[in-house]
Design an enzyme around this catalytic site. Sequence first.
Site, mmCIF file in Angstrom:
data_model
loop_
_atom_site.group_PDB
_atom_site.id
_atom_site.type_symbol
_atom_site.label_atom_id
_atom_site.label_comp_id
_atom_site.label_asym_id
_atom_site.label_seq_id
_atom_site.Cartn_x
_atom_site.Cartn_y
_atom_site.Cartn_z
ATOM 1 N N SER A 1 -8.462 4.385 10.537
ATOM 2 C CA SER A 1 -8.812 5.797 10.371
ATOM 3 C C SER A 1 -10.192 6.024 10.979
ATOM 4 O O SER A 1 -11.007 5.101 11.047
ATOM 5 C CB SER A 1 -8.858 6.157 8.893
ATOM 6 O OG SER A 1 -9.507 7.404 8.713
ATOM 7 N N TYR B 1 -12.412 3.408 0.602
ATOM 8 C CA TYR B 1 -11.392 3.668 1.634
ATOM 9 C C TYR B 1 -12.000 3.415 3.022
ATOM 10 O O TYR B 1 -11.399 2.735 3.862
ATOM 11 C CB TYR B 1 -10.882 5.102 1.510
ATOM 12 C CG TYR B 1 -9.857 5.490 2.559
ATOM 13 C CD1 TYR B 1 -8.515 5.110 2.419
ATOM 14 C CD2 TYR B 1 -10.203 6.252 3.674
ATOM 15 C CE1 TYR B 1 -7.561 5.472 3.366
ATOM 16 C CE2 TYR B 1 -9.257 6.614 4.618
ATOM 17 C CZ TYR B 1 -7.941 6.226 4.467
ATOM 18 O OH TYR B 1 -7.004 6.592 5.419
ATOM 19 N N LYS C 1 -10.903 0.663 5.903
ATOM 20 C CA LYS C 1 -10.480 1.061 7.245
ATOM 21 C C LYS C 1 -11.354 0.397 8.312
ATOM 22 O O LYS C 1 -10.896 0.132 9.428
ATOM 23 C CB LYS C 1 -10.490 2.588 7.362
ATOM 24 C CG LYS C 1 -9.388 3.249 6.539
ATOM 25 C CD LYS C 1 -8.021 2.923 7.135
ATOM 26 C CE LYS C 1 -6.893 2.949 6.171
ATOM 27 N NZ LYS C 1 -5.592 2.635 6.782
ATOM 28 N N SER D 1 0.128 14.621 5.348
ATOM 29 C CA SER D 1 1.054 13.674 4.733
ATOM 30 C C SER D 1 0.831 13.675 3.228
ATOM 31 O O SER D 1 0.158 14.548 2.693
ATOM 32 C CB SER D 1 0.803 12.270 5.285
ATOM 33 O OG SER D 1 -0.425 11.785 4.789
HETATM 34 N N1 LIG Z 1 -2.962 11.333 6.748
HETATM 35 C C1 LIG Z 1 -4.098 11.236 7.410
HETATM 36 O O1 LIG Z 1 -4.762 12.243 7.682
HETATM 37 C C2 LIG Z 1 -4.606 9.889 7.834
HETATM 38 C C3 LIG Z 1 -5.806 9.827 8.554
HETATM 39 C C4 LIG Z 1 -6.275 8.584 8.957
HETATM 40 C C5 LIG Z 1 -5.559 7.444 8.678
HETATM 41 N N2 LIG Z 1 -4.388 7.520 7.956
HETATM 42 C C6 LIG Z 1 -3.659 6.260 7.679
HETATM 43 O O2 LIG Z 1 -2.314 6.409 8.077
HETATM 44 C C7 LIG Z 1 -1.494 5.489 7.362
HETATM 45 C C8 LIG Z 1 -0.245 6.192 6.864
HETATM 46 O O3 LIG Z 1 -0.635 7.156 5.917
HETATM 47 P P1 LIG Z 1 0.100 8.552 5.664
HETATM 48 O O4 LIG Z 1 -0.869 9.606 5.995
HETATM 49 O O5 LIG Z 1 1.432 8.559 6.300
HETATM 50 O O6 LIG Z 1 0.182 8.495 4.060
HETATM 51 P P2 LIG Z 1 1.406 8.543 3.041
HETATM 52 O O7 LIG Z 1 2.317 9.672 3.372
HETATM 53 O O8 LIG Z 1 0.746 8.516 1.716
HETATM 54 O O9 LIG Z 1 2.177 7.170 3.310
HETATM 55 C C9 LIG Z 1 1.635 5.950 2.901
HETATM 56 C C10 LIG Z 1 2.729 4.900 2.856
HETATM 57 O O10 LIG Z 1 2.161 3.656 2.410
HETATM 58 C C11 LIG Z 1 2.983 3.157 1.371
HETATM 59 N N3 LIG Z 1 2.332 2.276 0.431
HETATM 60 C C12 LIG Z 1 1.355 2.574 -0.454
HETATM 61 N N4 LIG Z 1 1.062 1.511 -1.209
HETATM 62 C C13 LIG Z 1 1.875 0.503 -0.804
HETATM 63 C C14 LIG Z 1 2.065 -0.828 -1.223
HETATM 64 N N5 LIG Z 1 1.369 -1.358 -2.234
HETATM 65 N N6 LIG Z 1 2.989 -1.586 -0.583
HETATM 66 C C15 LIG Z 1 3.722 -1.059 0.416
HETATM 67 N N7 LIG Z 1 3.587 0.198 0.848
HETATM 68 C C16 LIG Z 1 2.678 0.981 0.241
HETATM 69 C C17 LIG Z 1 3.500 4.387 0.666
HETATM 70 O O11 LIG Z 1 4.632 4.063 -0.130
HETATM 71 P P3 LIG Z 1 4.932 4.863 -1.501
HETATM 72 O O12 LIG Z 1 5.657 6.121 -1.117
HETATM 73 O O13 LIG Z 1 5.795 3.905 -2.256
HETATM 74 O O14 LIG Z 1 3.627 5.124 -2.168
HETATM 75 C C18 LIG Z 1 3.844 5.244 1.871
HETATM 76 O O15 LIG Z 1 5.075 4.858 2.417
HETATM 77 C C19 LIG Z 1 -2.380 4.927 6.249
HETATM 78 O O16 LIG Z 1 -2.819 3.634 6.615
HETATM 79 C C20 LIG Z 1 -3.554 5.896 6.221
HETATM 80 O O17 LIG Z 1 -4.726 5.271 5.750
HETATM 81 C C21 LIG Z 1 -3.896 8.718 7.539
#
Ligand SMILES: NC(=O)c1ccc[n+]([C@@H]2O[C@H](COP(=O)([O-])OP(=O)(O)OC[C@H]3O[C@@H](n4cnc5c(N)ncnc54)[C@H](OP(=O)(O)O)[C@@H]3O)[C@@H](O)[C@H]2O)c1
Length: 318
Positions: free
Chosen positions: A170, A202, A206, A237
């Site tokens: 991130s 967090y 990252k 998300s």
């Molecule tokens: N959204 C943003 O703006 C943003 C910005 C920068 C970086 N990111 C990064 O992008 C990546 C994806 O995030 P997202 O935005 O798509 O978030 P999200 O919709 O919350 O998805 C996160 C995923 O990780 C899974 N997860 C959480 N804990 C876990 C565990 N203990 N074991 C296995 N899986 C687990 C969740 O499963 P459950 O449904 O079971 O909880 C979900 O499938 C993350 O690494 C996040 O840090 C996101």
Amino acid sequence: MLEETLLIVGILSVVFMAIRAYVRGAKCKSKVKLHGKTVIVTGSNVGIGRATAVDLARRGARVILACRSQVRGEVAVALVKRESGSQNVAFMQLDLASLKSVRSFAETFLKTEKRLDILINNAGVYKQGTTEDGFGLMFGVNHLGHFLLTNLLLDRLKECAPSRIVTVSSIMHKYGTLDFDTLRTHKEFGVGETSRSIFWIYAHSKLCNVLFTHELAKRLQGTNVTCYSLHPGAVNSDLNRNLSKMTRRLIKPITTLFFKDVEAGAQTSLYCAVQEGIESLSGRYFSNCAVQKVEPKAQDDAVAKKLWEVSETLSGLS
Ligand SMILES: NC(=O)c1ccc[n+]([C@@H]2O[C@H](COP(=O)([O-])OP(=O)(O)OC[C@H]3O[C@@H](n4cnc5c(N)ncnc54)[C@H](OP(=O)(O)O)[C@@H]3O)[C@@H](O)[C@H]2O)c1
Ligand SMILES: *[C@@H]1O[C@H](CO)[C@@H](O)[C@H](O)[C@H]1NC(C)=O
Ligand SMILES: CC(=O)N[C@H]1CO[C@H](CO)[C@@H](O)[C@@H]1O
């Protein structure tokens, strides 16, 4: 009066669409097909991970959804199959908050699957908590679980080279620091008792993603396995699911207008996973489908090496 209203509505729609088009950002243009290749996407039952899985399945890859919940994972398999038109999608249970689960996932995967061509370390959490092994949830899931997973699958990736490891970091890594003294005395590396500390921990986790990729690239020299870290953009998300209802309601107008949808949010992951000709950029950090400069602290050789060694100890690899 009616005409004026229509004019204003028209102008607002055009402005809205222009903003949305700008927010969407760059698209992975590669047309690469992946028939005969196998891909793992962690945390792919929702969000960026699921959108990434759909695209890779459309390209013909066998896609393994590595998720912690069997129910949510199976639902996602059905959805990814439907959206991609591919039947070659399977769920395998992986809880990154448990080193035991990571080991048993790797064991099952290596036993039942022949190939591994692309590993996408996508799962992430932004919330308070502790893992089964007593680490802070964000350090444990975002970094340590993926560190162990990658290492356990490395030989298979080498056998299938050219292959790739993509780790979703991130832009928040910029606010991170790596305090090895804290890690030594508080192995949990922070649990996140307040919303402020959740933010900082967090960010640290990252930064670990970026430094892990930096060191991994060095260790993979000469193997034709390459690795990349990335910022997906600000994406609408469920990552904010642990914020209070009030906060979520407050930021909703902003996220609706200025955040990417998950398909747009998957583009840089896809770029790092399939784009031809980026192998010489192994170890680097990407955003908006392009390589980016990072600050010295995110490419510090000594810190990256130390993080690797500490992670080996903490994950029980050495
Ligand atoms: N959204 C943003 O703006 C943003 C910005 C920068 C970086 N990111 C990064 O992008 C990546 C994806 O995030 P997202 O935005 O798509 O978030 P999200 O919709 O919350 O998805 C996160 C995923 O990780 C899974 N997860 C959480 N804990 C876990 C565990 N203990 N074991 C296995 N899986 C687990 C969740 O499963 P459950 O449904 O079971 O909880 C979900 O499938 C993350 O690494 C996040 O840090 C996101
Ligand atoms: C890496 O790829 C190059 C070019 O395809 C090949 O010549 C070389 O033998 C490969 N090296 C390994 C270790 O697989
Ligand atoms: C608002 C909210 O959902 N807060 C929760 C965040 O996560 C912690 C630990 O998982 C819960 O205790 C909170 O209730």
